[in-house]
Each structure stands twice: as C-alpha cells, then as structure tokens.
Design a protein around this motif. Structure first.
Motif, PDB file in Angstrom:
ATOM      1  N   ASP A  28      37.696  67.555  57.373  1.00  0.00           N
ATOM      2  CA  ASP A  28      38.264  66.216  57.543  1.00  0.00           C
ATOM      3  C   ASP A  28      39.457  66.023  56.610  1.00  0.00           C
ATOM      4  N   VAL A  63      46.292  62.988  55.394  1.00  0.00           N
ATOM      5  CA  VAL A  63      47.209  62.598  56.480  1.00  0.00           C
ATOM      6  C   VAL A  63      47.822  61.232  56.199  1.00  0.00           C
ATOM      7  N   THR A 104      43.520  62.489  64.169  1.00  0.00           N
ATOM      8  CA  THR A 104      42.730  62.592  62.933  1.00  0.00           C
ATOM      9  C   THR A 104      41.465  61.745  63.024  1.00  0.00           C
TER      10      THR A 104
END
Length: 323
Positions: free
Chosen positions: A157, A162, A193
């Motif tokens: 993850d 991001v 994402t």
C-alpha cells in the motif's frame, strides 16, 4: 452543508493557524469541531488542493485535539498518518502509523489526536469514483455501506507516499492544475491507489488463456497506435477493450513482461519527447509539456525521461532549437 458539484472547484489553499477553531474551519463542508485538550500554545498547518471532485489535504497539529465532524454525504475519505506520536484514537480504536483512516460521507467521526500529528488525506466524489471503477471492471470500495474505521496498511500500500508526492508537486507548481490532462491523470492515480487498498492481495485472472492475453495486448496496442498523440490512461484501455484492469495487468505482464501503467508511462514519455522536438524556441516551457502529458512531478519526469532517452528534456529542447 450542501454538497458541491464534482468539478466545480479547482483551488489551492494554505493556512497556518494558532487556534484549534481556526484549524477546524480550514476543512470546509465537514461541520468540524476541534477542542484542544493538552497544555500549550497551539500551532497548526493546513493545505488543500481541489480539482474535479477530488480534494487532497494535509493537516499538522502540535497539541492533543478532540476532533468531531461529518464529511459531505456522497463522498469518501481515506487518510494516512505521515508522522504521529502515541495515544491517538479514531472512533474509539487506538491508531498507529500502520493504519489508514476510512471516513464515510454523511457519517460522524471522532478522532482524538496524539500530541503531535501530520496526516495526508484525499476526499473523492463517489459518483466519479464509481464511474472509474466501472470503467476498469472493479467493484468500488464499500464507501456507501460501511461506517468509519481503520484499515491496516499492507506492505504494497502506498497511499501516504502517493498523496505526499502529488501535494509536493502541486504545492511547488499550483499552475499545473490548469491542464485538464494532468488533472485527469492525477485523478486516475488517486482512484487507482484507493482501489488497490481494497483489492485482494492475490487478484483473480490467472486462469486466462495465452490466446486471450495476446488478444488483450493486441487490442491495447491497436488503440495506442490510433491515439498516439493522446495521453492514454489505464481506464481508457479497459473501457475500449471491455476488460477489467486485473485482466489487463495479467495480459501485459505475461505477454510483454511489464505492467500497463509502466507501458503507458513510456508511451506518454514518447509523446512528450515528440512535442519537445517540435518546439522552435529554447525557452519553451518543458514543465507545461510534461503537464500536458500527465506528469505532475517535474524532477521525476526529468529522471524518467533521461532514463528512457539518455538525455534530459532540456537537452532535447536545446538540441532541436539550435539546428
């Protein structure tokens, strides 16, 4: 508070605060209430970047604060802790750096912050997110049917990194948000994402035959050739071929030895290079060309460009404008 139509706001806001109420007022349309619980002068920071139904924000506080609020109905919010002390609790559950926060629109939350905390978050319009999920053949996360809670972070993850990367780029060059293509690539990057956070660790799709995978790749290549001057996205390919992003992923990995996102990134780098080589003025803004092709991180764009072509974008521009 009335819900803002998706796409209505494109804005950048940055605030330094010295009072818990000032900090609470930074995030609009949430009906937030902040109460300072620890002793000492309050210092906070808030920055928000809104575009096309997406809001990215970063919040820092230096005191223990009891936060109450309710995100807009029809939205979903995911947040990652970038830095935090101990003692935080979200909806009655202890939090750590290994958790993501999930907030359902229209549902009240309660967050007792640690003494010091920095978090990055994204709020998305569920209609737009649902449309994206439909385009890539995935079921959206259960934002419409679950309550606020915590999601345990997995090794793969990358929500925090991001969001941090996107906000750093927009913070330094807020003018880039005027490029519709860049906003779309940002939105798809955020949506992808978020979807990955709720996808199974071992996605299905391994039962595809070799001929099916080759067919998917061939259709994707045909579409790319027809749109060589356009910044294509993964959802464009999924919608055109009518396959899920998992099927696309397995097909590209098996046939080409790469994933579709990386392949498309190289396609966009080639598109940016062609546009740079068409310039006649050495002062032409390379950053604008990069933004047009969906690259929001200038230094990363330059590094990826040099890795692929063996020279910096500025060197390409200089060579073509001197001849």
């Amino acid at each position: 508070m009335p819900r803002r139509p998706a796409g209505e706001v494109v804005s950048v806001r940055v605030s330094d605060t010295h009072d818990a109420d000032e900090q609470a007022a930074c995030l609009t349309d949430w009906g937030q209430c902040y109460e300072q619980m620890s002793n000492g002068a309050f210092d906070g920071h808030f920055e928000s970047f809104c575009f096309d139904g997406v809001e990215l924000f970063r919040e820092e506080t230096n005191q223990v604060v009891q936060q109450y609020g309710q995100p807009q109905a029809g939205t979903m919010t995911m947040a990652a802790l970038l830095d935090a002390g101990e003692g935080g609790r979200f909806c009655g559950v202890p939090v750590s750096m290994e958790h993501y926060f999930f907030l359902r629109g229209g549902k009240e939350f309660h967050f007792r912050t640690p003494q010091r905390v920095t978090l990055a978050a994204v709020t998305v319009d569920m209609e737009r997110f649902g449309a994206y999920c439909q385009r890539v053949g995935e079921v959206p996360p259960p934002g419409a049917c679950v309550d606020n809670g915590l999601i345990r972070k997995r090794p793969q993850d990358e929500l925090g990194s991001v969001l941090g990367s996107v906000m750093q780029s927009v913070r330094h060059s807020p003018d880039m948000l005027r490029h519709a293509t860049l906003r779309r690539c940002l939105e798809e990057g955020v949506f992808s994402t978020l979807l990955n956070l709720c996808a199974p660790t071992e996605p299905s799709g391994k039962d595809l035959t070799a001929s099916t995978r080759q067919y998917v790749v061939n259709k994707a290549r045909d579409y790319m050739r027809e749109h060589v001057e356009d910044p294509i996205t993964v959802s464009d390919l999924c919608a055109h071929i009518r396959v899920s992003r998992r099927t696309l992923q397995y097909s590209f990995q098996d046939v080409l030895g790469t994933n579709p996102a990386r392949y498309l990134r190289n396609m966009r780098l080639n598109g940016a290079r062609r546009e740079i080589r068409r310039q006649t003025d050495e002062r032409s803004p390379v950053a604008d060309i990069a933004a047009h092709w969906g690259f929001w991180h200038p230094s990363r764009f330059a590094a990826e460009y040099r890795s692929l072509f063996g020279e910096l974008p500025s060197q390409t521009l200089k060579s073509v404008t001197r001849h």
